[in-house]
Scaffold this motif. Structure first.
Motif, PDB file in Angstrom:
ATOM      1  N   LEU A  37      -5.006  -2.943   2.770  1.00 26.43           N
ATOM      2  CA  LEU A  37      -5.022  -3.289   4.183  1.00 26.43           C
ATOM      3  C   LEU A  37      -3.673  -3.009   4.818  1.00 26.43           C
ATOM      4  O   LEU A  37      -2.630  -3.266   4.222  1.00 26.43           O
ATOM      5  CB  LEU A  37      -5.363  -4.770   4.353  1.00 26.43           C
ATOM      6  N   ASP A  38      -3.700  -2.499   6.022  1.00 29.25           N
ATOM      7  CA  ASP A  38      -2.491  -2.274   6.801  1.00 29.25           C
ATOM      8  C   ASP A  38      -2.305  -3.501   7.687  1.00 29.25           C
ATOM      9  O   ASP A  38      -3.002  -3.662   8.692  1.00 29.25           O
ATOM     10  CB  ASP A  38      -2.640  -1.007   7.636  1.00 29.25           C
ATOM     11  N   LYS A  39      -1.412  -4.373   7.283  1.00 32.12           N
ATOM     12  CA  LYS A  39      -1.237  -5.637   8.001  1.00 32.12           C
ATOM     13  C   LYS A  39      -0.713  -5.446   9.415  1.00 32.12           C
ATOM     14  O   LYS A  39      -0.976  -6.262  10.287  1.00 32.12           O
ATOM     15  CB  LYS A  39      -0.290  -6.558   7.223  1.00 32.12           C
ATOM     16  N   SER A  41      -1.403  -2.842  11.535  1.00 30.45           N
ATOM     17  CA  SER A  41      -2.385  -2.302  12.477  1.00 30.45           C
ATOM     18  C   SER A  41      -3.744  -2.999  12.361  1.00 30.45           C
ATOM     19  O   SER A  41      -4.661  -2.679  13.101  1.00 30.45           O
ATOM     20  CB  SER A  41      -2.579  -0.798  12.237  1.00 30.45           C
ATOM     21  N   ASN A  42      -3.853  -3.931  11.403  1.00 34.18           N
ATOM     22  CA  ASN A  42      -5.108  -4.639  11.161  1.00 34.18           C
ATOM     23  C   ASN A  42      -6.233  -3.696  10.749  1.00 34.18           C
ATOM     24  O   ASN A  42      -7.396  -3.935  11.046  1.00 34.18           O
ATOM     25  CB  ASN A  42      -5.535  -5.469  12.379  1.00 34.18           C
ATOM     26  N   GLY A  43      -5.899  -2.610  10.078  1.00 33.74           N
ATOM     27  CA  GLY A  43      -6.897  -1.652   9.624  1.00 33.74           C
ATOM     28  C   GLY A  43      -6.874  -1.508   8.118  1.00 33.74           C
ATOM     29  O   GLY A  43      -6.085  -2.143   7.415  1.00 33.74           O
TER      30      GLY A  43
END
Length: 121
Positions: A37-39, A41-43
């Motif tokens: 998870l990309d914390k 960008s929330n993606g």
């Protein structure tokens, strides 16, 4: 809401982990071991796909851009639009390498290798 292929937009990570992954020829190539998870960008940065190995020994892990996985209900798994040769030549990592440098090195190499437009640009 549903995606263009008719799937829902939301799914629990626990339903994704362990799901089989197939290549364009329909061959089973491994399974989803995890998702990164990309914390910021929330993606989802990428899916961690386990290829080969036996009882965790010799397993190679590949960072596959999340957007390239398409769920096929007939197969009960994800299909990636890559050939066996593309997958064999793809960058492979240890779990430690996948998470090193906040996952960016594996993410960047994966998106470049598979010619997927980076979601962060």
């Amino acid at each position: 809401m549903t995606t263009p292929s008719g799937h829902t937009e939301a799914i629990a990570a626990t339903r994704v982990i362990g799901t089989s992954v197939y290549n364009t020829e329909g061959d089973s190539i491994g399974s989803v071991e995890d998702v990164m998870l990309d914390k910021m960008s929330n993606g989802i940065m990428f899916a961690v796909i386990g290829f080969g190995g036996f009882l965790g020994m010799g397993e190679k892990y590949h960072a596959i851009p999340w957007a390239s996985l398409d769920y096929d209900p007939e197969k009960g798994g994800y299909v990636v639009p890559f050939t066996k040769d593309q997958l064999k030549a793809a960058p492979a990592y240890s779990i430690k390498e996948l998470t090193g440098a906040d996952g960016e090195a594996a993410r960047d190499a994966s998106f470049e290798y598979y010619h997927i437009k980076p979601y962060w640009h």
